[in-house]
Motif scaffolding. Structure first.
Motif, PDB file in Angstrom:
ATOM      1  N   ALA A   1      -2.039  11.677   9.518  1.00 18.28           N
ATOM      2  CA  ALA A   1      -2.422  12.062   8.155  1.00 18.28           C
ATOM      3  C   ALA A   1      -1.288  12.894   7.583  1.00 18.28           C
ATOM      4  CB  ALA A   1      -3.720  12.863   8.162  1.00 18.28           C
ATOM      5  N   ARG A   2      -0.912  12.603   6.337  1.00 16.06           N
ATOM      6  CA  ARG A   2       0.159  13.375   5.717  1.00 16.06           C
ATOM      7  C   ARG A   2       0.259  13.120   4.222  1.00 16.06           C
ATOM      8  NH1 ARG A   2       5.948  10.438   6.837  1.00 16.06           N
ATOM      9  NH2 ARG A   2       6.039  10.390   4.698  1.00 16.06           N
ATOM     10  N   TRP A   3       1.032  13.977   3.572  1.00 14.99           N
ATOM     11  CA  TRP A   3       1.348  13.827   2.155  1.00 14.99           C
ATOM     12  C   TRP A   3       2.545  12.888   2.015  1.00 14.99           C
ATOM     13  CZ3 TRP A   3      -1.884  15.443  -1.407  1.00 14.99           C
ATOM     14  CH2 TRP A   3      -2.666  16.579  -1.203  1.00 14.99           C
ATOM     15  N   PHE A   4       2.535  12.050   0.958  1.00 14.02           N
ATOM     16  CA  PHE A   4       3.643  11.150   0.649  1.00 14.02           C
ATOM     17  C   PHE A   4       4.118  11.400  -0.773  1.00 14.02           C
ATOM     18  CE2 PHE A   4       1.706   8.939   4.136  1.00 14.02           C
ATOM     19  CZ  PHE A   4       2.750   8.269   4.755  1.00 14.02           C
ATOM     20  N   GLU A   5       5.438  11.508  -0.936  1.00 13.95           N
ATOM     21  CA  GLU A   5       6.013  11.628  -2.286  1.00 13.95           C
ATOM     22  C   GLU A   5       6.030  10.277  -2.984  1.00 13.95           C
ATOM     23  OE1 GLU A   5       9.687  13.800  -2.364  1.00 13.95           O
ATOM     24  OE2 GLU A   5       8.831  15.413  -1.155  1.00 13.95           O
ATOM     25  N   THR A   6       6.249   9.202  -2.230  1.00 11.19           N
ATOM     26  CA  THR A   6       6.155   7.829  -2.737  1.00 11.19           C
ATOM     27  C   THR A   6       5.287   7.048  -1.752  1.00 11.19           C
ATOM     28  OG1 THR A   6       8.160   7.144  -1.574  1.00 11.19           O
ATOM     29  CG2 THR A   6       8.430   7.898  -3.852  1.00 11.19           C
ATOM     30  N   LEU A   7       4.676   5.987  -2.220  1.00 14.00           N
ATOM     31  CA  LEU A   7       3.805   5.210  -1.346  1.00 14.00           C
ATOM     32  C   LEU A   7       4.614   4.535  -0.247  1.00 14.00           C
ATOM     33  CD1 LEU A   7       1.425   3.553  -3.959  1.00 14.00           C
ATOM     34  CD2 LEU A   7       0.961   5.523  -2.486  1.00 14.00           C
ATOM     35  N   PRO A   8       4.096   4.521   0.965  1.00  9.97           N
ATOM     36  CA  PRO A   8       4.816   3.895   2.072  1.00  9.97           C
ATOM     37  C   PRO A   8       4.770   2.368   1.972  1.00  9.97           C
ATOM     38  CG  PRO A   8       2.656   4.611   2.807  1.00  9.97           C
ATOM     39  CD  PRO A   8       2.820   5.107   1.387  1.00  9.97           C
ATOM     40  N   GLU A   9       5.696   1.710   2.656  1.00  8.31           N
ATOM     41  CA  GLU A   9       5.712   0.243   2.670  1.00  8.31           C
ATOM     42  C   GLU A   9       4.473  -0.319   3.346  1.00  8.31           C
ATOM     43  OE1 GLU A   9       9.217  -1.739   4.050  1.00  8.31           O
ATOM     44  OE2 GLU A   9      10.516  -0.297   3.040  1.00  8.31           O
ATOM     45  N   ARG A  10       4.054   0.294   4.413  1.00  9.58           N
ATOM     46  CA  ARG A  10       2.892  -0.196   5.166  1.00  9.58           C
ATOM     47  C   ARG A  10       1.623   0.452   4.628  1.00  9.58           C
ATOM     48  NH1 ARG A  10       2.755  -0.175  11.087  1.00  9.58           N
ATOM     49  NH2 ARG A  10       1.069  -1.580  10.569  1.00  9.58           N
ATOM     50  N   LEU A  11       1.168  -0.032   3.488  1.00 11.36           N
ATOM     51  CA  LEU A  11      -0.038   0.473   2.842  1.00 11.36           C
ATOM     52  C   LEU A  11      -1.141  -0.563   3.019  1.00 11.36           C
ATOM     53  CD1 LEU A  11      -1.263   2.729   1.059  1.00 11.36           C
ATOM     54  CD2 LEU A  11      -0.515   1.398  -0.919  1.00 11.36           C
ATOM     55  N   HIS A  12      -2.200  -0.217   3.748  1.00 10.85           N
ATOM     56  CA  HIS A  12      -3.321  -1.127   3.981  1.00 10.85           C
ATOM     57  C   HIS A  12      -3.931  -1.523   2.636  1.00 10.85           C
ATOM     58  CE1 HIS A  12      -6.503  -2.830   6.498  1.00 10.85           C
ATOM     59  NE2 HIS A  12      -7.333  -2.439   5.557  1.00 10.85           N
TER      60      HIS A  12
ATOM     61  N   ALA B   1     -13.683   6.133  -1.239  1.00 10.88           N
ATOM     62  CA  ALA B   1     -12.392   6.690  -0.843  1.00 10.88           C
ATOM     63  C   ALA B   1     -11.816   7.467  -2.022  1.00 10.88           C
ATOM     64  CB  ALA B   1     -11.435   5.571  -0.433  1.00 10.88           C
ATOM     65  N   ALA B   2     -10.734   8.189  -1.757  1.00 12.64           N
ATOM     66  CA  ALA B   2     -10.117   8.970  -2.829  1.00 12.64           C
ATOM     67  C   ALA B   2      -8.602   8.870  -2.785  1.00 12.64           C
ATOM     68  CB  ALA B   2     -10.545  10.432  -2.736  1.00 12.64           C
ATOM     69  N   ARG B   3      -8.033   8.702  -3.965  1.00 12.65           N
ATOM     70  CA  ARG B   3      -6.590   8.803  -4.153  1.00 12.65           C
ATOM     71  C   ARG B   3      -6.331  10.284  -4.423  1.00 12.65           C
ATOM     72  NH1 ARG B   3      -4.900   6.992  -9.724  1.00 12.65           N
ATOM     73  NH2 ARG B   3      -5.609   9.102 -10.080  1.00 12.65           N
ATOM     74  N   VAL B   4      -6.026  11.022  -3.373  1.00 18.69           N
ATOM     75  CA  VAL B   4      -5.867  12.475  -3.462  1.00 18.69           C
ATOM     76  C   VAL B   4      -4.414  12.810  -3.768  1.00 18.69           C
ATOM     77  CG1 VAL B   4      -6.158  14.668  -2.258  1.00 18.69           C
ATOM     78  CG2 VAL B   4      -7.693  12.764  -1.738  1.00 18.69           C
ATOM     79  N   ARG B   5      -4.221  13.556  -4.852  1.00 17.92           N
ATOM     80  CA  ARG B   5      -2.877  14.025  -5.223  1.00 17.92           C
ATOM     81  C   ARG B   5      -2.888  15.537  -5.310  1.00 17.92           C
ATOM     82  NH1 ARG B   5      -1.743   9.622  -9.773  1.00 17.92           N
ATOM     83  NH2 ARG B   5      -1.073   7.928  -8.423  1.00 17.92           N
ATOM     84  N   ASP B   6      -1.704  16.108  -5.075  1.00 16.20           N
ATOM     85  CA  ASP B   6      -1.555  17.559  -5.220  1.00 16.20           C
ATOM     86  C   ASP B   6      -0.749  17.860  -6.478  1.00 16.20           C
ATOM     87  OD1 ASP B   6       1.131  17.083  -4.540  1.00 16.20           O
ATOM     88  OD2 ASP B   6       1.058  18.248  -2.697  1.00 16.20           O
ATOM     89  N   SER B   7      -0.477  19.137  -6.745  1.00 14.84           N
ATOM     90  CA  SER B   7       0.231  19.547  -7.963  1.00 14.84           C
ATOM     91  C   SER B   7       1.681  19.067  -7.993  1.00 14.84           C
ATOM     92  CB  SER B   7       0.175  21.069  -8.117  1.00 14.84           C
ATOM     93  OG  SER B   7       0.774  21.694  -7.000  1.00 14.84           O
ATOM     94  N   GLU B   8       2.215  18.654  -6.852  1.00 18.33           N
ATOM     95  CA  GLU B   8       3.577  18.117  -6.790  1.00 18.33           C
ATOM     96  C   GLU B   8       3.600  16.601  -6.978  1.00 18.33           C
ATOM     97  OE1 GLU B   8       5.719  19.523  -3.329  1.00 18.33           O
ATOM     98  OE2 GLU B   8       4.524  21.361  -3.325  1.00 18.33           O
ATOM     99  N   GLY B   9       2.413  15.988  -7.146  1.00 17.86           N
ATOM    100  CA  GLY B   9       2.335  14.553  -7.336  1.00 17.86           C
ATOM    101  C   GLY B   9       2.317  13.755  -6.041  1.00 17.86           C
ATOM    102  N   ARG B  10       2.245  14.434  -4.901  1.00 21.18           N
ATOM    103  CA  ARG B  10       2.181  13.738  -3.620  1.00 21.18           C
ATOM    104  C   ARG B  10       0.787  13.155  -3.411  1.00 21.18           C
ATOM    105  NH1 ARG B  10       3.977  18.108   0.681  1.00 21.18           N
ATOM    106  NH2 ARG B  10       2.226  19.122  -0.372  1.00 21.18           N
ATOM    107  N   THR B  11       0.711  12.100  -2.604  1.00 22.61           N
ATOM    108  CA  THR B  11      -0.550  11.431  -2.292  1.00 22.61           C
ATOM    109  C   THR B  11      -0.857  11.597  -0.812  1.00 22.61           C
ATOM    110  OG1 THR B  11      -0.110   9.789  -4.017  1.00 22.61           O
ATOM    111  CG2 THR B  11      -1.778   9.218  -2.378  1.00 22.61           C
ATOM    112  N   ALA B  12      -2.097  11.978  -0.493  1.00 19.18           N
ATOM    113  CA  ALA B  12      -2.526  12.118   0.901  1.00 19.18           C
ATOM    114  C   ALA B  12      -3.029  10.772   1.417  1.00 19.18           C
ATOM    115  CB  ALA B  12      -3.630  13.164   1.014  1.00 19.18           C
ATOM    116  N   LEU B  13      -2.477  10.340   2.553  1.00 21.90           N
ATOM    117  CA  LEU B  13      -2.889   9.089   3.188  1.00 21.90           C
ATOM    118  C   LEU B  13      -3.123   9.331   4.674  1.00 21.90           C
ATOM    119  CD1 LEU B  13      -0.309   6.669   1.531  1.00 21.90           C
ATOM    120  CD2 LEU B  13      -2.711   6.961   0.904  1.00 21.90           C
ATOM    121  N   VAL B  14      -3.903   8.454   5.275  1.00 21.71           N
ATOM    122  CA  VAL B  14      -4.204   8.573   6.703  1.00 21.71           C
ATOM    123  C   VAL B  14      -4.006   7.230   7.389  1.00 21.71           C
ATOM    124  CG1 VAL B  14      -5.870  10.436   6.312  1.00 21.71           C
ATOM    125  CG2 VAL B  14      -6.682   8.093   6.456  1.00 21.71           C
TER     126      VAL B  14
END
Length: 162
Positions: free
Chosen positions: A142-153, A39-52
């Protein structure tokens, strides 16, 4: 289990207790396949994390999946990110390796596996879920998150690495 991957990377242990039916669905992969997921912890230049989210997860997860026979884990992570988010990720270093023990509901060991998480970079918009996944119903969000969501598997296990 395959030979230890990335022996110098941080390691965690995880026990996964499943019904016999669910264990059977993983047995071929664990015993005759690679017994490894990437798996990958994908971040963009704004520091957001992609989760699905997919049809089996409880909450948001890192894009990732099974490493296929003959496939390098880094290639599997890149493929899974593309399939699940539509993003072309640059895969970087290993963030953590999780040594997984699968058990039946009675706590009896069934098989072992490894879950490899990479750091990755990507830019762009994540398309609608109809365009994601291998099958039409695989990815439910699937979306970008600025902070990690509460419901993180597996959040208790992985949050410090994300």
């Amino acid at each position: 289990m395959p030979d230890r991957f990335a022996p110098d990377a941080p390691r965690e242990r995880q026990t996964i207790r499943l019904s016999e039916e669910r264990l059977a669905s993983f047995r071929e992969w664990a015993e005759n396949g690679t017994a490894r997921t990437a798996a990958a912890r994908v971040r963009d230049s704004e520091g957001r994390t992609a989760l699905v989210q997919n049809r089996w997860s409880r909450g948001w997860i890192l894009p990732g999946g099974a490493v296929e026979p003959g496939e390098r884990p880094v290639a599997a992570a890149q493929r899974e990110v593309r399939e699940e988010t539509g993003l072309e990720a640059t895969i970087e270093n290993v963030v953590v390796v999780v040594d997984q023990s699968y058990e039946n509901e009675a706590g009896e060991a069934a098989f072992s596996a490894e879950y490899v998480v990479y750091a990755a970079r990507a830019e762009g918009e994540i398309p609608s879920t109809e365009q994601l996944g291998v099958s039409a119903d695989e990815i439910t969000a699937a979306r970008w998150f600025e902070t990690l969501p509460e419901r993180l598997h597996d959040g208790d296990l992985l949050e410090r690495y994300l």
